[in-house]
Design a protein around this motif. Structure first.
Motif, PDB file in Angstrom:
ATOM      1  N   UNK B  82       0.816  -1.217   0.000  1.00 40.07           N
ATOM      2  CA  UNK B  82       0.000   0.000   0.000  1.00 40.07           C
ATOM      3  C   UNK B  82       0.844   1.258   0.000  1.00 40.07           C
ATOM      4  N   UNK B  83       1.961   1.209   0.733  1.00 38.80           N
ATOM      5  CA  UNK B  83       2.829   2.390   0.811  1.00 38.80           C
ATOM      6  C   UNK B  83       3.309   2.813  -0.580  1.00 38.80           C
ATOM      7  N   UNK B  84       3.484   1.834  -1.454  1.00 41.29           N
ATOM      8  CA  UNK B  84       3.941   2.155  -2.809  1.00 41.29           C
ATOM      9  C   UNK B  84       2.801   2.654  -3.692  1.00 41.29           C
ATOM     10  N   UNK B  85       1.586   2.239  -3.375  1.00 40.24           N
ATOM     11  CA  UNK B  85       0.446   2.568  -4.240  1.00 40.24           C
ATOM     12  C   UNK B  85      -0.237   3.867  -3.822  1.00 40.24           C
ATOM     13  N   UNK B  86      -0.262   4.150  -2.508  1.00 39.12           N
ATOM     14  CA  UNK B  86      -1.047   5.282  -2.028  1.00 39.12           C
ATOM     15  C   UNK B  86      -0.598   6.641  -2.582  1.00 39.12           C
ATOM     16  N   UNK B  87       0.703   6.865  -2.774  1.00 41.50           N
ATOM     17  CA  UNK B  87       1.074   8.182  -3.344  1.00 41.50           C
ATOM     18  C   UNK B  87       0.430   8.422  -4.704  1.00 41.50           C
ATOM     19  N   UNK B  88       0.207   7.348  -5.457  1.00 41.73           N
ATOM     20  CA  UNK B  88      -0.412   7.522  -6.770  1.00 41.73           C
ATOM     21  C   UNK B  88      -1.873   7.948  -6.639  1.00 41.73           C
ATOM     22  N   UNK B  89      -2.481   7.562  -5.531  1.00 36.52           N
ATOM     23  CA  UNK B  89      -3.887   7.906  -5.336  1.00 36.52           C
ATOM     24  C   UNK B  89      -4.040   9.368  -4.934  1.00 36.52           C
ATOM     25  N   UNK B  90      -3.116   9.860  -4.113  1.00 37.97           N
ATOM     26  CA  UNK B  90      -3.296  11.226  -3.609  1.00 37.97           C
ATOM     27  C   UNK B  90      -2.551  12.288  -4.416  1.00 37.97           C
ATOM     28  N   UNK B  91      -1.592  11.896  -5.243  1.00 38.68           N
ATOM     29  CA  UNK B  91      -0.674  12.891  -5.798  1.00 38.68           C
ATOM     30  C   UNK B  91      -1.349  14.049  -6.519  1.00 38.68           C
ATOM     31  N   UNK B  92      -2.418  13.758  -7.258  1.00 39.62           N
ATOM     32  CA  UNK B  92      -2.936  14.852  -8.076  1.00 39.62           C
ATOM     33  C   UNK B  92      -4.115  15.576  -7.431  1.00 39.62           C
ATOM     34  N   UNK B  93      -4.559  15.124  -6.287  1.00 43.55           N
ATOM     35  CA  UNK B  93      -5.812  15.646  -5.744  1.00 43.55           C
ATOM     36  C   UNK B  93      -5.821  17.173  -5.630  1.00 43.55           C
ATOM     37  N   UNK B  94      -4.785  17.749  -5.033  1.00 41.42           N
ATOM     38  CA  UNK B  94      -4.726  19.212  -4.987  1.00 41.42           C
ATOM     39  C   UNK B  94      -3.751  19.791  -6.004  1.00 41.42           C
ATOM     40  N   UNK B 176      -1.273  19.195  -1.383  1.00 40.15           N
ATOM     41  CA  UNK B 176      -1.742  20.581  -1.294  1.00 40.15           C
ATOM     42  C   UNK B 176      -0.577  21.562  -1.218  1.00 40.15           C
ATOM     43  N   UNK B 177       0.632  21.040  -1.070  1.00 39.67           N
ATOM     44  CA  UNK B 177       1.777  21.936  -0.913  1.00 39.67           C
ATOM     45  C   UNK B 177       2.474  22.252  -2.225  1.00 39.67           C
ATOM     46  N   UNK B 178       2.141  21.536  -3.288  1.00 38.30           N
ATOM     47  CA  UNK B 178       2.875  21.733  -4.539  1.00 38.30           C
ATOM     48  C   UNK B 178       1.935  21.731  -5.737  1.00 38.30           C
ATOM     49  N   UNK B 179       2.434  22.326  -6.831  1.00 37.46           N
ATOM     50  CA  UNK B 179       1.679  22.330  -8.082  1.00 37.46           C
ATOM     51  C   UNK B 179       2.032  21.131  -8.929  1.00 37.46           C
ATOM     52  N   UNK B 180       3.078  20.412  -8.518  1.00 36.76           N
ATOM     53  CA  UNK B 180       3.636  19.377  -9.380  1.00 36.76           C
ATOM     54  C   UNK B 180       3.292  18.007  -8.828  1.00 36.76           C
ATOM     55  N   UNK B 181       2.557  17.218  -9.601  1.00 38.98           N
ATOM     56  CA  UNK B 181       2.090  15.958  -9.035  1.00 38.98           C
ATOM     57  C   UNK B 181       3.208  14.932  -8.848  1.00 38.98           C
ATOM     58  N   UNK B 182       4.282  15.071  -9.614  1.00 33.59           N
ATOM     59  CA  UNK B 182       5.400  14.145  -9.418  1.00 33.59           C
ATOM     60  C   UNK B 182       6.070  14.432  -8.070  1.00 33.59           C
ATOM     61  N   UNK B 183       6.261  15.720  -7.793  1.00 29.28           N
ATOM     62  CA  UNK B 183       6.833  16.078  -6.493  1.00 29.28           C
ATOM     63  C   UNK B 183       5.911  15.594  -5.370  1.00 29.28           C
ATOM     64  N   UNK B 184       4.609  15.756  -5.580  1.00 32.83           N
ATOM     65  CA  UNK B 184       3.655  15.302  -4.560  1.00 32.83           C
ATOM     66  C   UNK B 184       3.804  13.797  -4.334  1.00 32.83           C
ATOM     67  N   UNK B 185       3.954  13.041  -5.426  1.00 29.27           N
ATOM     68  CA  UNK B 185       4.047  11.588  -5.295  1.00 29.27           C
ATOM     69  C   UNK B 185       5.341  11.189  -4.584  1.00 29.27           C
TER      70      UNK B 185
END
Ligand SMILES: Nc1ncnc2c1ncn2[C@@H]1O[C@H](COP(=O)(O)OP(=O)(O)OP(=O)(O)O)[C@@H](O)[C@H]1O
Ligand SMILES: [Mg+2]
Lengths: 312, 259
Positions: B82-94, B176-185
Motif C-alpha cells: 500500500x505504501x507504494x500505491x497510495x502516493x499515486x492515489x493522492x498525488x494529483x488531488x490538490x 496541497x503543498x505543490x503544483x507538481x504531481x510528481x513532487x507530490x508523489x
C-alpha cells in the motif's frame, strides 16, 4: 451592486493594488482597463473571494466578500484569466459538475446546461473532451461555466484573449447582451474592447485607479486640450505666427505636406475655435484645404496615462 | 453533504477516466497475489512436512494455524505494498487543481473548503477500499479450502483501512503543498516510508524516546489489528492522525490565499 473601498493587496511586501475605489451599479457593464501587471486580476480575485485583501473592503450585492463570502460566491460567476477546465472531462459532464457545485437544484441542472451551451454556441462540442478543444472553444466553455447559475454579478478576466477576430466579436456581443439583467465587470488591456462593450470604464495602472468615467467623457476630461488638424496653402512661417495669435491656442506645430503646410494645433478644452481659424485664414487670402477636430481617442489617453506614471 | 458528493463523484470519475484506478488496482492485485501464492505454498509444504513427520513418529498431526501462518503476514504485506500505491492515489488531488487553475473554480464556488477536502479524501479512501477489497479474492481461497478464523480477517481489513486512511491524509497534505504531481508523489512516498520505518529507530534509541517513536509508527499500531485485536488506543491513534492530517491540509489550502 459592487462597492470597492480602499482595496489594497500586498503579495508579501510587493504591492499589487493600493486604495482602489469604484462602484458598479446594477445592470451596468464596467470595463476594467489596465496594462500588464496593473492589478486587474488581483482585484477580481478579491471580488470573487478567491483571496482576501490586505486592507479595505469590497461588497457584492451588499455582502462583504470576506465576512459573507458564501453569499457572495452564490451570486457571482467568474471567468478567471485561464479558464478553469478539467481537461479529461467532456464539455457536458464538466458543466454538469459545475452546476452541482454552484448549487443548482438537481431537476434544473440538465436544462441549465443545455441553455448555457446554446448561449455560448458550444452545443456541437458537448460530448468532446475539453482537453482536445481549440483555445476559442475552451474560452467559451469557461464563459458557460461562469454563466451557468445565472448569477447576478459576472466577473470576466480578459474574456477575449486568444480568440480569433470573429470569435472576439461573438464574445463581445454576448457580453453586451448580458448587461441589464446582470452586472458585469470585464477586464482588458485592449482599449477598443472596453469602449465597445462597456458603459463605464475604470482605468487602473500600477495598482491605482487613475480614471473612471464613460468612454466618451474620459476623452474630454482627461486631457486639458483638444487637437485640431489644419492644411493650408501659403507662407508657412507667416501662417504659424498668425495662428499663434489666435486666442485659446496653446500650441502649434507645423510641417510641410505636398507643397502645402500641415498644422497640428492644441486648443483649450471645450472651446471650438475652428470658425475663428477658418475666417482668419480665408481673410488673409491663404488657401484652406482641410480643417478638422482630431478629438482624442481612448488609446491616446491610455498611452498618456501610462507613460505619465512611468515618468514620475 | 451534496457538495461533498459532487467533489467525490468528480474525483472518482477522474480516477477511472485516467487509467490511475485500473493501474493501481491491477498492480496491487498482482503483487499481493504473488506474495499470497508464495506464503500459501510454503504453508502447504510446511503442513505436508509436519504431517509426514507426525506419521513417521506415529503421533497425531499438529494443528497449524492458517491465520498465524498466512493471513497475518499477508496483511503486513498488503500494508507495505500500500505504501507504494497510495502516493499515486493522492498525488494529483490538490496539485493538479493548482497547476491547471481549477482551484480558482472550487474556491470561488459556493462550497466550503472543508467540503472540497472531504470529497477528495473520501474519493481517495474509496479507491483504496476497492483496492484492498479486491484482495478478498485471496481470502475466498482460504475460506474455501481451509477454516481460518473470521475475526482476525475482519479486524485486519479494518486496520488496513484505518492505516491507509492515515497515509492518505498525509498524501493529501503533501499534494496541497505543490503544483507538481510528481513532487507530490515522491514527497508522499518519502513521508510514508519515514512514518513506516520510524518504529525501527525505536530499537536503537533509549527506552524513553524509543517508546514515543514506536508509538508514532503507523505500522506498529497495525500489528494488533492483524492479530485480531481491536484496541481503542490504536483506534484513537489512527482517527486522531487522520484528523490532524486533514486539518493541516485545510490550513495549507487556506494559507495559500493569504500569501
Ligand atoms: N501570486 C502572486 N504572488 C506575487 N505577486 C503577484 C502574484 N500575483 C500577481 N502578482 C503581482 O501583482 C501585480 C499585479 O498583478 P495582476 O496579475 O493583478 O495584474 P494584471 O493587471 O491582471 O496583469 P495582466 O494584464 O498581465 O493579467 C504584478 O506586479 C504581479 O507581479
Ligand atoms: Mg491579469
Amino acid at each position: 451592486m459592487i462597492e470597492v473601498e480602499n482595496l489594497t493587496k500586498y503579495y508579501g511586501s510587493q504591492m499589487a493594488i493600493e486604495d482602489v475605489n469604484f462602484t458598479v451599479e446594477k445592470g451596468e457593464i464596467l470595463g476594467f482597463l489596465g496594462p500588464n501587471a496593473a492589478g486587474k486580476t488581483t482585484t477580481m480575485r478579491i471580488l470573487t473571494c478567491y483571496m482576501p485583501a490586505t486592507k479595505g473592503t469590497a461588497r457584492v450585492a451588499g455582502y462583504d466578500v470576506f465576512e459573507d463570502s458564501l453569499q457572495v460566491r452564490r451570486r457571482i460567476g467568474y471567468l478567471p484569466e485561464n479558464p478553469p477546465l478539467y481537461n479529461d472531462m467532456s464539455v457536458s459532464s464538466y458543466l454538469g459538475f459545475v452546476s452541482r457545485i454552484k448549487g443548482i437544484e438537481s431537476n434544473q441542472r440538465a436544462k441549465r446546461v443545455e441553455e448555457v451551451m446554446e448561449r455560448c454556441s458550444i452545443t456541437e462540442v458537448k460530448d468532446r473532451v475539453i482537453g482536445k478543444l481549440s483555445k476559442g472553444y475552451k474560452q467559451r466553455v469557461g464563459l458557460a461555466q461562469a454563466l451557468i447559475h445565472d448569477p447576478e454579478v459576472l466577473i470576466l478576466d480578459e474574456p477575449t484573449v486568444g480568440l480569433d477576430p470573429k470569435q472576439i466579436i461573438e464574445v463581445r456581443e454576448l457580453i453586451k447582451s448580458l448587461g441589464g439583467d446582470h452586472t458585469v465587470v470585464v477586464s482588458s488591456h485592449i482599449l477598443p474592447e472596453v469602449s465597445m462593450t462597456c458603459q463605464r470604464v475604470v482605468i487602473i495602472n500600477e495598482g491605482k485607479v487613475v480614471a473612471e468615467d464613460t468612454p466618451e467623457n474620459l476623452t474630454a476630461k482627461l486631457k486639458g486640450s483638444e487637437s485640431i488638424y489644419l492644411e493650408v496653402e501659403g507662407p508657412q512661417e507667416e501662417i504659424l505666427q498668425a495662428l499663434k495669435g489666435v486666442k485659446g491656442i496653446l500650441e502649434v506645430k507645423a510641417e510641410p505636406k505636398d507643397g502645402r503646410s500641415a498644422f497640428y494645433l492644441e486648443s483649450e478644452l471645450k472651446k471650438d475655435i475652428r470658425r475663428e481659424l477658418s475666417s482668419l485664414i480665408v481673410g488673409k487670402g491663404w488657401g484652406l484645404y482641410e480643417i478638422r477636430s482630431r478629438g482624442m481617442s481612448l488609446e491616446e489617453i491610455f498611452l498618456h496615462l501610462t507613460t505619465k506614471e512611468e515618468e514620475v | 453533504m451534496r457538495n461533498i458528493g459532487a467533489i467525490f463523484g468528480k474525483e472518482m470519475k477522474s480516477y477511472f477516466v485516467s487509467p490511475i484506478a485500473y493501474v493501481v488496482i491491477a498492480v496491487f492485485l498482482v503483487i499481493s497475489g504473488y506474495f499470497f501464492y508464495g506464503m500459501l505454498s510454503s504453508f502447504v509444504q510446511l503442513c505436508i512436512r509436519a504431517n509426514l513427520q507426525a506419521h513417521y513418529y506415529r503421533m497425531a498431526p499438529p494443528k497449524l494455524n492458517v491465520n498465524e501462518w498466512v493471513i497475518r503476514p499477508l496483511f503486513h504485506n498488503l500494508s507495505v505494498i500500500g505504501i507504494f500505491m497510495l502516493p499515486l492515489i493522492t498525488m494529483r488531488l490538490y496539485s493538479e487543481e493548482k497547476r491547471s487553475g481549477t482551484i480558482e473554480l472550487l474556491l470561488t464556488s459556493p462550497i466550503t473548503r472543508v467540503e472540497t477536502l472531504l470529497g477528495k479524501f473520501l474519493a481517495a479512501l474509496a479507491l483504496y477500499g476497492i483496492m484492498i477489497g479486491a484482495t478478498l479474492l485471496h481470502q475466498v481461497f482460504l475460506f474455501g479450502y481451509g477454516n481460518p478464523e473470521g475475526g482476525p480477517v475482519l479486524s485486519g481489513y479494518i486496520g488496513l483501512l484505518l492505516e491507509g486512511a492515515a497515509f492518505l491524509s498525509v498524501g493529501l497534505l503533501i499534494s496541497s503543498l505543490t503544483k507538481n504531481q510528481i513532487i507530490a508523489a515522491v514527497g508522499s512516498f518519502g513521508a510514508f516510508l519515514i512514518l513506516w520505518a520510524i518504529g525501527w529507530l525505536a530499537d536503537s534509541t533509549g527506552p524513553g524516546l524509543g517508546k514515543v517513536l514506536s508509538s508514532l509508527s503507523l505500522i506498529e499500531h497495525f500489528d494488533n489489528f492483524s492479530k485480531g485485536i481491536i484496541d481503542t488506543g490504536d483506534l484513537i491513534f489512527y482517527l486522531s492522525f487522520i484528523f490532524l492530517g486533514l486539518f493541516l491540509t485545510y490550513r495549507s489550502v487556506e494559507s495559500e490565499r493569504w500569501r
